[in-house]
Design an enzyme around this catalytic site. Structure first.
Site, short mmCIF file in Angstrom:
data_model
loop_
_atom_site.label_atom_id
_atom_site.label_comp_id
_atom_site.label_asym_id
_atom_site.label_seq_id
_atom_site.Cartn_x
_atom_site.Cartn_y
_atom_site.Cartn_z
CE LYS A 44 -0.62 -0.05 5.06
NZ LYS A 44 -1.61 -0.16 6.15
CE LYS A 60 20.49 -0.22 12.03
NZ LYS A 60 19.11 0.22 12.25
CB THR A 106 1.11 -7.28 7.18
OG1 THR A 106 0.73 -8.29 8.13
CG2 THR A 106 0.30 -7.47 5.92
N GLY A 107 4.30 -7.50 8.64
CA GLY A 107 5.25 -6.90 9.57
C GLY A 107 4.65 -6.44 10.87
CG LEU A 124 19.26 1.71 24.18
CD1 LEU A 124 19.97 0.49 24.73
CD2 LEU A 124 19.39 2.89 25.15
CD GLU A 153 13.36 -1.14 29.96
OE1 GLU A 153 12.61 -2.06 30.35
OE2 GLU A 153 13.33 -0.67 28.80
CG LEU A 182 15.87 -9.84 14.72
CD1 LEU A 182 16.84 -10.94 15.13
CD2 LEU A 182 16.47 -8.46 14.99
CB ALA A 183 15.12 -7.15 8.38
CG HIS A 187 48.48 -9.36 13.70
ND1 HIS A 187 47.91 -8.99 14.89
CD2 HIS A 187 49.65 -8.64 13.58
CE1 HIS A 187 48.70 -8.11 15.48
NE2 HIS A 187 49.76 -7.88 14.71
#
Length: 463
Positions: A35, A52, A140-141, A183, A200, A317-318, A442
């Site tokens: 939609k 992000k 639909t999340g 956070l 919290e 989680l995606a 290293h």
């Protein structure tokens, strides 16, 4: 009746669009209902991707204002152009959503634009137009969980969506909820100049994560300027011309106190989004949290109707949704799709990052599993020292009898990248010894993983 399909996916978030693409790759005639004006769902439009983008931009600002000089890089006065930062975020979002649109065209997935409703098994209505299909996938999340007495207007009191769109830096941002979303977004605005207070209900941050990691994470964020009111609950919010006055009480009872904020971010979690799907009318069962009930093959109690992602049980989680989408598409054509829920990593994209996979110490103790612990601090890693990013540690948990890896938890730079190696090892049933015997380049941050694996048997070399 309009076109007929083998599969109609409702929702184009990471689970939905990946399921649609994989099913099309396997030869099915597929449509995806969305939609929004753009594809990608919450994640790409108002979640993972834009957050992000702002996290990266705010990290750059923080480095320029506070840390470049430590490296001998003198840049003079640093100024914030928030409008440009927000514009860049929008450009990143557009690039990603257009990318999904391209993938739909490439794989011949039909985008049905509008709101989808399941009117009967094998039938989906999109804004009044009916489509027939052999199978339906609900993808639909989720949506932000509301809190009684705290009314979101996306201006003074915002959800994560509004927190991504602020036009000025708040003097005081109060975050309700000490979880991932609060956070991360609190970090964005803290770096840009806000005083950030986190309220919290529980007596710790990031519930569900390893307790030792959570405690040190709290200390790290406090050093960055965060203020915490743990074991507290918000019972009311009054908006004024000056901002918002919150009423805050101890979670276990006690006197209330007011807290003044310019902006309040409500981030107490997310809930399954099923409104308008018509689930009750077709008999699809949901649980007491509104999630669609499915079996081990993502099937609901109604034949031909399936569900994946945030709308069903499990971590929201995606990447979990993506794996479920692929597995379900493969099952629909007779293949053996599978998701290993014991090896799904989670990442908090603050700086330093927090990443985890598998069991926590608390879970192993509750299950009566005997285990060994190996830990290695970033202060003892040469690359972390060179980067000037030494907060945190890597922690690995292995079965005491077999040495098989059971879980890992990282607080530190690029923890989200480092956890992938451990997830891979766990997927193949590796032991701590197996990881310890792998030659790591290293100097790299990944050496902390090797050292933590060595530490499981008391053999760490650099501490």
């Amino acid at each position: 009746m309009s076109d007929s399909f083998d599969l109609i996916v409702i929702g184009s978030g990471p689970g939905g669009y990946v399921c649609a693409i994989r099913a099309a790759q396997l030869g099915l005639k597929v449509a995806c209902v969305e939609k929004r004006a753009t594809l990608g769902g919450t994640c790409l439009n108002v979640g993972c991707i834009p957050s992000k983008a702002l996290l990266q931009s705010s990290e750059n600002f923080e480095e320029a204002t506070h840390h470049f000089a430590e490296h001998g890089v003198m840049v003079g006065e640093v100024k914030l152009d928030l409008a440009r930062m927000q514009a860049r975020k929008a450009e990143v979002v557009t690039a990603n959503t257009k990318g999904v649109e391209f993938l739909f065209r490439k794989n011949k997935v039909t985008w049905l634009k509008g709101s989808g409703t399941i009117t009967a098994p094998g039938q989906v209505s999109v804004d009044g137009t009916a489509y027939a299909t052999k199978n339906i996938v609900i993808a639909t999340g989720s949506e932000s969980t509301p809190l009684p007495g705290v009314d979101v207007d996306e201006k003074q009191i915002v959800s994560s969506t509004g927190a991504l769109e602020l036009e000025r830096v708040p003097d005081h941002l109060v975050v309700i909820g000490g979880g991932v979303i609060g956070l991360e977004l609190g970090s964005v605005w803290s770096r840009l100049g806000s005083k950030v207070t986190v309220i919290e209900y529980l007596d710790r941050l990031i519930p569900g994560n390893d307790a030792e990691v959570a405690k040190q994470f709290e200390r790290v964020l406090a050093k960055q300027g965060f203020t915490f009111k743990l074991g507290s609950k918000v019972t009311g919010a009054v908006k004024t011309d000056a901002g918002v006055t919150l009423t805050v009480e101890p979670a276990k009872g006690g006197a209330a106190e007011p807290i003044e904020a310019d902006v309040v971010l409500l981030a107490i979690g997310r809930r399954a989004h099923t409104e308008g799907l018509g689930l009750a009318s077709v008999g699809v069962e949901t649980d007491n949290r509104g999630r669609v009930i499915t079996n081990g093959h993502f099937a609901t109690n109604v034949a031909g109707i399936y569900a994946i992602g945030d709308v069903i049980a499990g971590p929201m989680l995606a990447h979990k949704a993506e794996d479920e989408g692929v597995a379900l598409a493969e099952m629909l054509v007779g293949q053996a799709g599978h998701v290993n829920y014991g090896v799904i990593p989670g990442v908090i994209y603050t700086w330093p990052e927090v990443a985890s996979v598998g069991k926590t110490e608390e879970e192993l103790k509750a299950e009566g599993v005997a285990y060994n612990v190996g830990k290695f601090p970033f202060t003892a890693n040469g690359r972390a020292r060179a980067m000037g990013m030494t907060d945190g540690f890597v922690k690995m948990l292995a079965d005491k009898r077999t040495d098989r890896l059971l879980g890992a938890h990282i607080l530190g730079p690029d923890a989200g990248t480092l956890i992938a190696e451990i997830a891979t090892a766990m997927e193949f049933g590796a032991s701590a010894e197996d990881v310890a015997r792998i030659c790591h380049a290293h100097p790299t941050l990944s050496e902390t993983v090797k050292e933590a694996a060595l530490a499981v048997s008391g053999r760490a070399l650099h501490i």
